[in-house]
Design an enzyme around this catalytic site. Structure first.
Site, PDB file in Angstrom:
ATOM      1  N   CYS A 112       0.812  -1.227   0.000  1.00  0.00           N
ATOM      2  CA  CYS A 112       0.000   0.000   0.000  1.00  0.00           C
ATOM      3  C   CYS A 112       0.842   1.273   0.000  1.00  0.00           C
ATOM      4  CB  CYS A 112      -0.963   0.003   1.177  1.00  0.00           C
ATOM      5  SG  CYS A 112      -2.126  -1.357   1.122  1.00  0.00           S
ATOM      6  N   HIS A 248      -3.418   7.388   3.215  1.00  0.00           N
ATOM      7  CA  HIS A 248      -3.792   6.091   2.659  1.00  0.00           C
ATOM      8  C   HIS A 248      -5.165   5.723   3.218  1.00  0.00           C
ATOM      9  CE1 HIS A 248      -3.865   2.063   1.343  1.00  0.00           C
ATOM     10  NE2 HIS A 248      -3.588   1.525   2.518  1.00  0.00           N
ATOM     11  N   ASN A 278     -10.086   0.120   0.305  1.00  0.00           N
ATOM     12  CA  ASN A 278      -8.627   0.175   0.308  1.00  0.00           C
ATOM     13  C   ASN A 278      -8.114  -0.274  -1.059  1.00  0.00           C
ATOM     14  OD1 ASN A 278      -5.880  -0.165   0.623  1.00  0.00           O
ATOM     15  ND2 ASN A 278      -6.015  -1.218   2.584  1.00  0.00           N
TER      16      ASN A 278
END
Ligand code: COA
Length: 321
Positions: A112, A248, A278
């Site tokens: 990520c 994020h 996500n």
């Protein structure tokens, strides 16, 4: 010399999957997902639609926003965990699509955090004069490594792409980037399959995400908090100097904890987790483009980007838009 973001773009696949859709195929509920994660819906790539397909759309939008043509791009750094193939790398595949062959094109894999890592690499090429128009991409088809029999992870992950174009500038620009990793945490968040290692027993020869959610949550809050403080301390800036936090988008509770550490009201945080879920490497550039296009993030604003992911990897970037 600095590198400046001169254009942003993003792309989400058409198919929207609501929490209620997931509740039809697994033991979960809209209420649980909203309360624990903040996610309401997310986008899934169509069958056959790949990471590079999504990236191409985002890249073309970023290049157009920068007032350039695809042929102007002389460097591509592509952050992803779900590349189309082992090789050619996703950057090279995207380069061929855009028709800007000749310059370097490569992918950066840091789960990520891949976009923050890619941005940090690309800005150095631009700052050192080795690239003039760099395309930085974060794109994923995470649903290809999602285990839809595991409700603890399946409700979280989704697909999408975001991109920025960097150009040299005498004014900042990307002020600083701060990258970190601690590989001793790899067992808390990982993918069960790979080319060299093969597949984990009991996974039906599929590469799927495994995560110890509660433990990951705790480390994420600590490391992200440290990382945003590091970015401010390095530049001797007060918390109040930051106009926008672009985090994020993993979980609204992690985002709230980091915002609190920065004394930042949620009105100054770009939140897309409710609509995007996500999207790993894509989440930060998707959120940045959302804030730019809806007019909240303006030229001259000080923006703090941050991300955390498998590895563990994490980092932040302080950017004057
Ligand atoms: N639907 C309904 N119930 C669920 C569920 C779901 N999708 N997933 C888990 N549960 C259940 C668990 O089985 C558990 O039940 P139990 O108490 O009977 O054992 C209960 O909900 C609580 O589970 P827990 O894992 O403690 O929940 P949580 O509050 O920690 O939330 C996450 C889970 C995954 C949302 C959260 O830990 C998280 O966001 N972690 C970090 C994620 C992250 O940032 N990852 C990526 C970094 S890039």
């Amino acid at each position: 010399m600095y590198a400046r973001i001169i254009g942003t773009g993003s792309y989400l696949p058409e198919r929207v999957v609501h929490n209620a859709d997931l509740a039809k195929i697994m033991d979960t509920s809209d209420e649980w997902i909203r309360e624990r994660t903040g996610i309401e819906r997310r986008h899934y790539a169509a069958e056959g639609q790949t990471t590079v397909d999504l990236a191409e759309q985002a890249a073309r939008r970023a290049i157009a926003a920068a007032g350039l043509n695809p042929g102007d791009i002389d460097l591509i750094v592509f952050g992803t965990t779900t590349p189309d193939l082992v090789f050619p790398n996703a950057g090279a595949m995207l380069q061929a699509r855009l028709g800007c062959t000749g310059g370097p094109a490569f992918s950066v894999e840091a789960a990520c955090s891949s976009f923050i890592y890619a941005l940090s690499v690309a800005e150095k090429f631009v700052r050192l004069g080795e690239a003039k128009r760099a395309l930085v991409v974060g794109a994923e088809t995470l649903t290809r490594i999602t285990d839809f029999t595991d409700r603890t992870t399946a409700v979280l992950f989704a697909d999408g792409a975001g991109a920025v174009v960097l150009a040299p500038s005498e004014e900042p620009g990307i002020i600083s980037t701060h990258l970190h990793a601690d590989g001793s945490y790899q067992h808390l968040l990982y993918c069960t399959g790979g080319i060299s290692k093969g597949y984990e027993p009991g996974t039906g020869n599929r590469a799927v995400i495994r995560m110890a959610g509660r433990e990951t949550f705790k480390v994420a809050v600590t490391m992200l908090g440290n990382s945003v403080e590091e970015a401010l301390a390095k530049n001797k800036l007060a918390k109040s100097a930051v106009n926008w936090l672009v985090p994020h988008q993993a979980n609204i509770r992690i985002i709230q904890a980091v915002a609190k550490k920065l004394d930042m009201p949620m009105e100054r945080v770009i939140l897309t987790v409710q609509e995007h879920g996500n999207t790993s490497a894509a989440s930060v550039p998707l959120a940045l483009d959302t804030g730019v296009r809806d007019g909240r993030i303006k030229q001259g604003d000080l923006v703090l980007l941050e991300a955390f992911g498998g590895g563990f990897t994490w980092g932040s970037a302080l950017v004057r838009m």
